[in-house]
Design a protein around this motif. Sequence first.
Motif, PDB file in Angstrom:
ATOM      1  N   LEU A 110       0.739  -1.239   0.119  1.00  9.06           N
ATOM      2  CA  LEU A 110       0.089  -0.140  -0.071  1.00  9.06           C
ATOM      3  C   LEU A 110       0.819   1.177   0.062  1.00  9.06           C
ATOM      4  CD1 LEU A 110      -2.643  -1.128   2.631  1.00  9.06           C
ATOM      5  CD2 LEU A 110      -2.926  -0.589   0.188  1.00  9.06           C
ATOM      6  N   SER A 111       2.002   1.188   0.370  1.00  7.79           N
ATOM      7  CA  SER A 111       3.113   2.301   0.404  1.00  7.79           C
ATOM      8  C   SER A 111       3.005   3.462  -0.658  1.00  7.79           C
ATOM      9  CB  SER A 111       4.384   1.798   0.778  1.00  7.79           C
ATOM     10  OG  SER A 111       5.344   2.934   0.930  1.00  7.79           O
ATOM     11  N   PRO A 112       3.139   2.793  -2.031  1.00  8.65           N
ATOM     12  CA  PRO A 112       3.121   3.755  -3.026  1.00  8.65           C
ATOM     13  C   PRO A 112       1.792   4.236  -3.401  1.00  8.65           C
ATOM     14  CG  PRO A 112       3.430   1.494  -3.941  1.00  8.65           C
ATOM     15  CD  PRO A 112       3.398   1.497  -2.336  1.00  8.65           C
ATOM     16  N   LEU A 113       0.650   3.685  -2.975  1.00 11.46           N
ATOM     17  CA  LEU A 113      -0.620   4.204  -3.239  1.00 11.46           C
ATOM     18  C   LEU A 113      -0.975   5.394  -2.209  1.00 11.46           C
ATOM     19  CD1 LEU A 113      -2.832   0.963  -3.610  1.00 11.46           C
ATOM     20  CD2 LEU A 113      -1.860   2.253  -5.494  1.00 11.46           C
ATOM     21  N   PHE A 114      -0.168   5.582  -1.079  1.00  9.18           N
ATOM     22  CA  PHE A 114      -0.522   6.515  -0.122  1.00  9.18           C
ATOM     23  C   PHE A 114       0.683   7.271   0.177  1.00  9.18           C
ATOM     24  CE2 PHE A 114      -3.704   3.332   0.617  1.00  9.18           C
ATOM     25  CZ  PHE A 114      -4.906   3.856   0.637  1.00  9.18           C
ATOM     26  N   ASN A 115       1.589   7.224  -0.633  1.00  7.65           N
ATOM     27  CA  ASN A 115       2.906   7.952  -0.500  1.00  7.65           C
ATOM     28  C   ASN A 115       3.413   7.727   0.906  1.00  7.65           C
ATOM     29  OD1 ASN A 115       5.153   9.288  -1.271  1.00  7.65           O
ATOM     30  ND2 ASN A 115       4.054  11.139  -0.771  1.00  7.65           N
ATOM     31  N   LEU A 116       3.637   6.572   1.330  1.00  5.73           N
ATOM     32  CA  LEU A 116       4.119   6.380   2.708  1.00  5.73           C
ATOM     33  C   LEU A 116       5.562   5.761   2.679  1.00  5.73           C
ATOM     34  CD1 LEU A 116       0.969   4.457   4.215  1.00  5.73           C
ATOM     35  CD2 LEU A 116       1.678   7.140   4.267  1.00  5.73           C
ATOM     36  N   PRO A 117       6.438   6.678   3.072  1.00  6.80           N
ATOM     37  CA  PRO A 117       7.963   6.426   2.871  1.00  6.80           C
ATOM     38  C   PRO A 117       8.309   5.675   4.254  1.00  6.80           C
ATOM     39  CG  PRO A 117       7.914   8.534   3.178  1.00  6.80           C
ATOM     40  CD  PRO A 117       6.280   8.152   2.896  1.00  6.80           C
ATOM     41  N   PHE A 118       7.643   5.837   5.383  1.00  5.16           N
ATOM     42  CA  PHE A 118       7.895   5.162   6.558  1.00  5.16           C
ATOM     43  C   PHE A 118       6.589   4.466   7.054  1.00  5.16           C
ATOM     44  CE2 PHE A 118      10.913   8.663   6.595  1.00  5.16           C
ATOM     45  CZ  PHE A 118      12.251   7.835   6.766  1.00  5.16           C
ATOM     46  N   LEU A 119       6.929   3.233   7.667  1.00  7.94           N
ATOM     47  CA  LEU A 119       5.607   2.440   7.808  1.00  7.94           C
ATOM     48  C   LEU A 119       5.844   2.038   9.313  1.00  7.94           C
ATOM     49  CD1 LEU A 119       5.667   0.364   4.498  1.00  7.94           C
ATOM     50  CD2 LEU A 119       4.334   2.076   5.284  1.00  7.94           C
ATOM     51  N   SER A 120       6.359   2.675  10.129  1.00  8.00           N
ATOM     52  CA  SER A 120       6.357   2.294  11.588  1.00  8.00           C
ATOM     53  C   SER A 120       5.198   2.786  12.284  1.00  8.00           C
ATOM     54  CB  SER A 120       7.740   2.924  12.175  1.00  8.00           C
ATOM     55  OG  SER A 120       7.501   4.424  11.858  1.00  8.00           O
ATOM     56  N   SER A 121       4.587   3.766  12.153  1.00  8.26           N
ATOM     57  CA  SER A 121       3.534   4.382  12.660  1.00  8.26           C
ATOM     58  C   SER A 121       2.266   3.494  12.122  1.00  8.26           C
ATOM     59  CB  SER A 121       3.240   5.762  12.589  1.00  8.26           C
ATOM     60  OG  SER A 121       1.955   6.140  13.186  1.00  8.26           O
ATOM     61  N   PRO A 122       1.960   3.237  10.813  1.00  6.54           N
ATOM     62  CA  PRO A 122       0.926   2.388  10.311  1.00  6.54           C
ATOM     63  C   PRO A 122       0.944   0.934  11.041  1.00  6.54           C
ATOM     64  CG  PRO A 122       1.777   3.706   8.524  1.00  6.54           C
ATOM     65  CD  PRO A 122       2.505   3.781   9.813  1.00  6.54           C
ATOM     66  N   LEU A 123       2.262   0.540  11.114  1.00  9.11           N
ATOM     67  CA  LEU A 123       2.341  -1.051  11.726  1.00  9.11           C
ATOM     68  C   LEU A 123       1.942  -0.729  13.213  1.00  9.11           C
ATOM     69  CD1 LEU A 123       2.911  -3.752  11.126  1.00  9.11           C
ATOM     70  CD2 LEU A 123       5.253  -3.372  11.781  1.00  9.11           C
ATOM     71  N   ALA A 124       2.421   0.221  13.904  1.00 10.88           N
ATOM     72  CA  ALA A 124       1.858   0.274  15.280  1.00 10.88           C
ATOM     73  C   ALA A 124       0.515   0.342  15.633  1.00 10.88           C
ATOM     74  CB  ALA A 124       2.591   1.568  15.778  1.00 10.88           C
ATOM     75  N   TYR A 125      -0.423   0.790  14.659  1.00 14.69           N
ATOM     76  CA  TYR A 125      -1.650   0.911  14.940  1.00 14.69           C
ATOM     77  C   TYR A 125      -2.301  -0.594  14.474  1.00 14.69           C
ATOM     78  CZ  TYR A 125      -2.805   5.730  15.641  1.00 14.69           C
ATOM     79  OH  TYR A 125      -2.714   6.918  16.302  1.00 14.69           O
ATOM     80  N   VAL A 126      -1.760  -1.456  13.930  1.00 17.68           N
ATOM     81  CA  VAL A 126      -2.067  -2.935  13.796  1.00 17.68           C
ATOM     82  C   VAL A 126      -2.597  -3.587  15.012  1.00 17.68           C
ATOM     83  CG1 VAL A 126      -1.706  -5.036  12.990  1.00 17.68           C
ATOM     84  CG2 VAL A 126      -1.164  -3.391  11.528  1.00 17.68           C
ATOM     85  N   PRO A 127      -1.560  -3.573  16.181  1.00 16.42           N
ATOM     86  CA  PRO A 127      -2.074  -4.024  17.362  1.00 16.42           C
ATOM     87  C   PRO A 127      -2.837  -3.336  18.193  1.00 16.42           C
ATOM     88  CG  PRO A 127       0.327  -3.479  17.364  1.00 16.42           C
ATOM     89  CD  PRO A 127      -0.182  -3.213  15.991  1.00 16.42           C
ATOM     90  N   ILE A 128      -2.943  -2.118  18.026  1.00 14.53           N
ATOM     91  CA  ILE A 128      -3.741  -1.270  18.695  1.00 14.53           C
ATOM     92  C   ILE A 128      -5.304  -1.394  18.319  1.00 14.53           C
ATOM     93  CG2 ILE A 128      -4.529   1.136  19.286  1.00 14.53           C
ATOM     94  CD1 ILE A 128      -1.708   1.882  18.876  1.00 14.53           C
ATOM     95  N   TYR A 129      -5.494  -1.767  17.139  1.00 10.76           N
ATOM     96  CA  TYR A 129      -6.679  -2.053  16.503  1.00 10.76           C
ATOM     97  C   TYR A 129      -7.015  -3.246  16.701  1.00 10.76           C
ATOM     98  CZ  TYR A 129     -10.487  -2.101  13.262  1.00 10.76           C
ATOM     99  OH  TYR A 129     -11.898  -2.213  12.579  1.00 10.76           O
TER     100      TYR A 129
END
Length: 216
Positions: A110-129
């Motif tokens: 999904l990174s290129p679709l949303f222009n996300l060069p850093f994925l630490s924060s999105p991954l951190a929301y996986v266990p939270i969700y």
Amino acid sequence: MPVGLEAWFTQIPPVTRAWLAISVLTSMAVQCQLITPLQLYFSFKAAFKNAQLWRVFTTFFYFGSISLDFVFHLFFFMRYSRMLEESSFANRKADYFWLLFLSSLMLLGLSPLFNLPFLSSPLAYVPIYFWSRRHPSTPISLFGLVTITAPYLPFALVAFSWLLSGTWRAAASDLVGCAVGHVGWFIRDVWTREMVGGPTIFSEAPEPLKRLFGDL
């Protein structure tokens, strides 16, 4: 016997502990100017065309420079990742790692679709969700100001992150993490249980990985 900070750190379950340690060390290395964020971000061109494959990994461990936003993301990811690993994934280190691994693959796609060069924060929301869906009736007090039920927690944190960063881009990346977390939860708690009727490769780690983590 370990005491103080060492005791607190060793009590964190292993997957969360490793993730936390690497993330802190990465930000400290940037802060000390040993490396730069330009060496850590992910793009398909840099990672694969330019053969800089380390970017596939480093993008998940850089939460930004040491700041209030850094502390905010690290605190909540560590808190709920730890709670999830100690409850839903107790004695199932491989399955928890597998959840994060598959989520990481989705985020890379999904990174290129949303222009996300850093994925630490999105991954951190996986266990939270994931934790919030596994504990739907649990009340959560946000900074002692307001009490909500667990399913609203990820979105409340996204809103607070938006206020901290002052840009919609930070909120967008966190929402992508929530979406990936929803897919992970749906596969394990809805699709696998109610539609398939048993574990699949998407809901349970392969046996070699379980042996590697000592779960078998």
